[in-house]
Each structure stands twice: as C-alpha cells, then as structure tokens.
Design a protein around this motif. Structure first.
Motif, PDB file in Angstrom:
ATOM      1  N   GLY A 351      25.605 -28.289  17.134  1.00 29.56           N
ATOM      2  CA  GLY A 351      25.119 -26.914  17.079  1.00 29.56           C
ATOM      3  C   GLY A 351      24.411 -26.404  18.320  1.00 29.56           C
ATOM      4  N   THR A 352      24.054 -25.133  18.244  1.00 27.32           N
ATOM      5  CA  THR A 352      23.535 -24.412  19.400  1.00 27.32           C
ATOM      6  C   THR A 352      22.310 -23.624  18.986  1.00 27.32           C
ATOM      7  OG1 THR A 352      25.783 -24.168  20.213  1.00 27.32           O
ATOM      8  CG2 THR A 352      24.151 -22.658  21.138  1.00 27.32           C
ATOM      9  N   ARG A 353      21.343 -23.563  19.922  1.00 23.48           N
ATOM     10  CA  ARG A 353      20.127 -22.803  19.658  1.00 23.48           C
ATOM     11  C   ARG A 353      19.852 -21.903  20.854  1.00 23.48           C
ATOM     12  NH1 ARG A 353      14.965 -23.793  17.031  1.00 23.48           N
ATOM     13  NH2 ARG A 353      13.301 -23.022  18.369  1.00 23.48           N
ATOM     14  N   VAL A 354      19.726 -20.620  20.582  1.00 26.03           N
ATOM     15  CA  VAL A 354      19.363 -19.660  21.630  1.00 26.03           C
ATOM     16  C   VAL A 354      17.959 -19.190  21.314  1.00 26.03           C
ATOM     17  CG1 VAL A 354      19.880 -17.404  22.634  1.00 26.03           C
ATOM     18  CG2 VAL A 354      21.748 -18.908  21.949  1.00 26.03           C
ATOM     19  N   GLN A 355      17.039 -19.396  22.248  1.00 28.66           N
ATOM     20  CA  GLN A 355      15.655 -18.989  21.989  1.00 28.66           C
ATOM     21  C   GLN A 355      15.150 -18.092  23.115  1.00 28.66           C
ATOM     22  OE1 GLN A 355      12.907 -21.984  20.793  1.00 28.66           O
ATOM     23  NE2 GLN A 355      11.140 -20.644  21.049  1.00 28.66           N
ATOM     24  N   VAL A 356      14.520 -16.987  22.710  1.00 24.21           N
ATOM     25  CA  VAL A 356      13.918 -16.074  23.687  1.00 24.21           C
ATOM     26  C   VAL A 356      12.425 -16.032  23.421  1.00 24.21           C
ATOM     27  CG1 VAL A 356      13.992 -13.768  24.687  1.00 24.21           C
ATOM     28  CG2 VAL A 356      15.972 -14.636  23.456  1.00 24.21           C
ATOM     29  N   ASP A 357      11.630 -16.266  24.457  1.00 24.73           N
ATOM     30  CA  ASP A 357      10.175 -16.184  24.315  1.00 24.73           C
ATOM     31  C   ASP A 357       9.635 -15.078  25.205  1.00 24.73           C
ATOM     32  OD1 ASP A 357       9.676 -18.543  22.615  1.00 24.73           O
ATOM     33  OD2 ASP A 357      10.610 -19.578  24.299  1.00 24.73           O
ATOM     34  N   LEU A 358       8.978 -14.148  24.554  1.00 24.96           N
ATOM     35  CA  LEU A 358       8.377 -13.033  25.280  1.00 24.96           C
ATOM     36  C   LEU A 358       6.873 -13.234  25.244  1.00 24.96           C
ATOM     37  CD1 LEU A 358       9.261 -10.232  26.468  1.00 24.96           C
ATOM     38  CD2 LEU A 358       8.569  -9.288  24.281  1.00 24.96           C
ATOM     39  N   PRO A 359       6.232 -13.362  26.429  1.00 25.20           N
ATOM     40  CA  PRO A 359       4.794 -13.639  26.419  1.00 25.20           C
ATOM     41  C   PRO A 359       3.987 -12.507  25.777  1.00 25.20           C
ATOM     42  CG  PRO A 359       5.644 -13.456  28.675  1.00 25.20           C
ATOM     43  CD  PRO A 359       6.801 -13.265  27.756  1.00 25.20           C
ATOM     44  N   ALA A 360       2.759 -12.836  25.403  1.00 28.26           N
ATOM     45  CA  ALA A 360       1.882 -11.845  24.770  1.00 28.26           C
ATOM     46  C   ALA A 360       1.646 -10.668  25.705  1.00 28.26           C
ATOM     47  CB  ALA A 360       0.558 -12.507  24.403  1.00 28.26           C
ATOM     48  N   PRO A 361       1.385  -9.464  25.148  1.00 26.78           N
ATOM     49  CA  PRO A 361       1.255  -8.267  25.977  1.00 26.78           C
ATOM     50  C   PRO A 361       0.273  -8.380  27.124  1.00 26.78           C
ATOM     51  CG  PRO A 361       1.291  -7.678  23.678  1.00 26.78           C
ATOM     52  CD  PRO A 361       1.316  -9.177  23.733  1.00 26.78           C
ATOM     53  N   ARG A 362      -0.847  -9.142  26.922  1.00 32.36           N
ATOM     54  CA  ARG A 362      -1.851  -9.190  27.992  1.00 32.36           C
ATOM     55  C   ARG A 362      -1.233  -9.704  29.292  1.00 32.36           C
ATOM     56  NH1 ARG A 362      -5.964 -12.258  29.973  1.00 32.36           N
ATOM     57  NH2 ARG A 362      -5.122 -14.040  28.886  1.00 32.36           N
ATOM     58  N   SER A 363      -0.530 -10.853  29.190  1.00 25.08           N
ATOM     59  CA  SER A 363       0.058 -11.377  30.419  1.00 25.08           C
ATOM     60  C   SER A 363       1.237 -10.524  30.857  1.00 25.08           C
ATOM     61  CB  SER A 363       0.468 -12.833  30.247  1.00 25.08           C
ATOM     62  OG  SER A 363       1.267 -12.971  29.108  1.00 25.08           O
ATOM     63  N   ARG A 364       1.864  -9.819  29.865  1.00 19.08           N
ATOM     64  CA  ARG A 364       2.953  -8.908  30.262  1.00 19.08           C
ATOM     65  C   ARG A 364       2.414  -7.820  31.162  1.00 19.08           C
ATOM     66  NH1 ARG A 364       5.464  -9.151  25.027  1.00 19.08           N
ATOM     67  NH2 ARG A 364       4.716  -7.149  24.360  1.00 19.08           N
ATOM     68  N   THR A 365       1.258  -7.243  30.729  1.00 15.66           N
ATOM     69  CA  THR A 365       0.698  -6.173  31.551  1.00 15.66           C
ATOM     70  C   THR A 365       0.257  -6.720  32.890  1.00 15.66           C
ATOM     71  OG1 THR A 365      -0.668  -6.023  29.595  1.00 15.66           O
ATOM     72  CG2 THR A 365      -0.532  -4.058  30.971  1.00 15.66           C
TER      73      THR A 365
END
Ligand code: ADP
Ligand code: MG
Length: 372
Positions: A351-365
């Motif tokens: 099988g296959t796993r696709v994972q996307v991690d979006l950091p918390a807004p603070r570090s995004r800003t």
C-alpha cells in the motif's frame, strides 16, 4: 566565512582559538561551522544539544558568558576533539539575528588564565550580530531561490495542465453533450414532421426529454470537475467527504475534523486528495482507502492511505506507458506552494500513504514575514 571571522576575532581579542557554532533549529542542535585552524577541519562534525556546554547555555539564554576558569564552571562540557585541556579561559557570545533571535554562538578560548573584559564581549557581540545577519540572509536567499524554482516549475506545469484540461473538456463536450444535442434535434425534427401522429410525437418527445436530462447531467459533471463548488459552500472537510464518495472499486473510510483554512490552502489540499484518490483508483487495486484530515495545535494533517499494490516512489517520473507523469510531482508542488510538506511512502505489496503536513499558523505567518 566562519573560519575567517574566527581567525580575525582570535587576533583582535589576543586569544588562541575560536569556534563558531550555528544553531540548527529543527534539530535543536548547535553545529560547529567554523574555527581557527586546525579545528576548521572539524566543521560539521561536532554538535552540542541546546543547553549543553557553555555554548549551549549561551544559545538557550541568549546571553554572553565570561568563564575565567572553565574547570570551575559547571556549564562546561569537555569535548575531546576540541582539546579543552589546552585552554583555561573562555568567553562565549550569542549570534543574535533579527528580533534578537539566536542564530548561533561564538566562543573564544585562551591558553593562559584570564578574565575577558567588557571590551572583548562588546567586540564579539558586534561581530556576532554581523555574522547572524549574514547567516540569516544566506538562509533566506536559499529559501527564496528554492521557492522561485518551485514557482517556475509550477507555472510551466500549470500551463501544460490547463492545455490538457481544455483538451479533455473539449473531448467531453464533443462526445457527450454535443452528440446528445444533435440527437435531440433529430427527435424534435421527427416530432415536428409527424405532428399529425400523436403516438410518434409522444415517443419522440419522451426520447428528447431523456436526452436533455442526460446532457444536463454531463454538463454538471464537467462543471463539477472544473471547480469544486462544495469547497466554497461547505469547506474542506465536507468536500473531502463528497470527494471520497466518488471513489469506486474500494471501501473508503473518511475521518475529517471540521476546520476552515485560507481558500488557496483548501484548494491545494483538495486537489492533492483528488489526485491521491485518482491514483488509488487507477493504480492501487486496493480494498480499502482512508482519508483523514486532522489538526494538532493548529497544524493540519491530511492523509490518504490505501492497502493496494504499492510502488517504488523513486521510479515514477514516467508512468507505465512511458509518458511523463505529473500527478505526484504536481501534488508535491502544490504542497510546497502553500508552505506544507508532502510525503509519499509506499511499499510494493502493502500500500501507499500520502501525507501532507501544514505547520501551525504562527510559523506560517512567521515564514511569510521572513520571506518579505
Ligand atoms: N496509490 C498508488 N498505488 C500504486 N501505485 C501508485 C499509486 N500512486 C501512484 N502510483 C504509481 O506512481 C506512478 C506515478 O503517479 P502519477 O504521478 O500520479 O502519474 P499517473 O497517475 O499519471 O500515472 C503511477 O503511474 C503509478 O505507477
Ligand atoms: Mg496520477
């Protein structure tokens, strides 16, 4: 640069050796980046945990430390490679970048016992700040260059994708909607020609109505493929749920936490999930697929996982027909453009796993302000 600064600083403070440690923030480690010879050859090989040794203390506290007798100082940590036994005294100063942010530490050692004075600390602080700025600028430049490359690749791919989409749409309209409208016209014409025979008229009008609703369905499907309007109306979670319902050939588990994100981020995550699910249907021969959207402390995670046949992610710039395949590459680029990280893990047979991690807004800003 670190080595040259180390040599200059050693001379200017009449010391014997200087070490420049740079902070690797993601690993919370100080890494030796430069030193006066012969220690320059150790660059990249000596590491301290944040808080460890005098340099670690200085990095943690963002404050200089004057150590006249290091054997009496409990912060001192002996590292054999740096030959601590040859030196008695030291002064350690943080490299402070924008917003007094610790970027690294500079240490100067003397063989003879001495107490480094305010003048030395001031000089080192000054040099340290210049170095910190330089390091920050170099990192910024690197990040910008990477981002620009991603953008360029994405722009090229977008143009390709647009063309493909248009061709696809033209084909769909030609084969589906236009064909049905043509037969619709024939049925209406027949009804008109046989206007006197009500049985024929009823039959032809019935057929015309069926064709009209089929054409309408097709038009709706084509439009839905172009723009996921559920995204605007309901947000990402429900859109992923409705996307999951379109999967055929495998059981789908959907587990999504409600969350609203900036529109462009929602579109990116939706498109990534869409491509991942299409791949599952096209390639995986899976029994089961899981779509999961979760949040931990403001960070967002999207996972699409199947139990299908898997593949070797490295050999996938071309698909089985030898055509270039942009699905996985496109997912990667979409993720990078919104500041997320995408990982595809796959094992042949399981099988296959696709994972996307979006950091918390603070570090995004923070990363956006830094990029300005
Ligand atoms: N979930 C999956 N299960 C098995 N193989 C996959 C999966 N996703 C991708 N692949 C493999 O990776 C290749 C590249 O995928 P992709 O870049 O999306 O291109 P395409 O779908 O156009 O072939 C596919 O051709 C397939 O061999
Ligand atoms: Mg694909």
């Amino acid at each position: 640069m670190a080595e040259q600064v180390a040599i200059l600083v050693t001379e200017a403070t009449a010391s014997d050796v200087c070490f420049v440690h740079v902070l690797d923030e993601s690993r919370q480690r100080l890494v030796l980046m430069g030193a006066t010879p012969p220690f320059n050859s150790l660059s990249g090989t000596v590491e301290l945990k944040l808080g460890e040794g005098v340099a670690g203390w200085v990095a943690l506290n963002a404050e200089a430390a004057v150590v006249p007798d290091k054997w009496q100082d409990e912060r001192y940590l002996y590292i054999p490679a740096l030959r601590g036994e040859d030196y008695e005294s030291l002064v350690s100063v943080p490299l402070l970048g924008r917003g007094q942010h610790v970027v690294g530490v500079i240490n100067v050692h003397a063989r003879q016992p001495r107490r480094y004075g305010e003048h030395d600390v001031a000089l080192l602080t000054h040099v340290g700040n210049l170095m910190a700025r330089t390091i920050e600028n170099a990192r910024l430049y690197e990040r910008l260059a990477e981002r620009e490359q991603t953008l360029e690749r994405f722009a090229a791919r977008t143009v390709d994708a647009q063309e493909m989409e248009r061709r696809h749409l033209a084909g769909e309209i030609h084969d589906g909607i236009s064909q049905r409208l043509i037969s619709l016209w024939y049925h209406l014409q027949a009804a008109e020609a046989f206007a006197a025979d009500s049985a024929v008229v009823t039959h032809e009008l019935g057929a015309a109505k069926d064709l009209t609703s089929a054409a309408l369905d097709e038009a709706r499907r084509a439009i839905a493929g172009l723009r996921p309007s559920v995204l605007d109306d309901l947000g990402l979670g429900p859109s992923l749920e409705s996307l999951a319902h379109t999967v055929s050939g495998a059981d789908v588990d959907v587990d999504v936490e409600p969350c609203r994100l900036p529109a462009h981020v929602e579109v990116a995550l939706y498109r990534i999930a869409q491509e991942a699910l299409q791949n599952v249907m096209k390639h995986a021969a899976a029994d089961r697929v899981t779509v999961r959207l979760s949040m931990t402390g403001g960070a967002v995670h999207l996972v699409v996982e199947d139990d299908g046949r898997g593949f070797r992610p490295r050999d996938t710039n071309r698909n089985r027909n030898g055509d270039p395949s942009y699905g996985l590459v496109g997912m990667q680029e979409r993720a990078e453009l919104v500041g997320a990280r995408l990982q595809v893990t796959s094992t042949v047979g399981s099988g296959t796993r696709v994972q996307v991690d979006l950091p918390a807004p603070r570090s995004r800003t923070r990363s956006t302000t830094r990029a300005e």
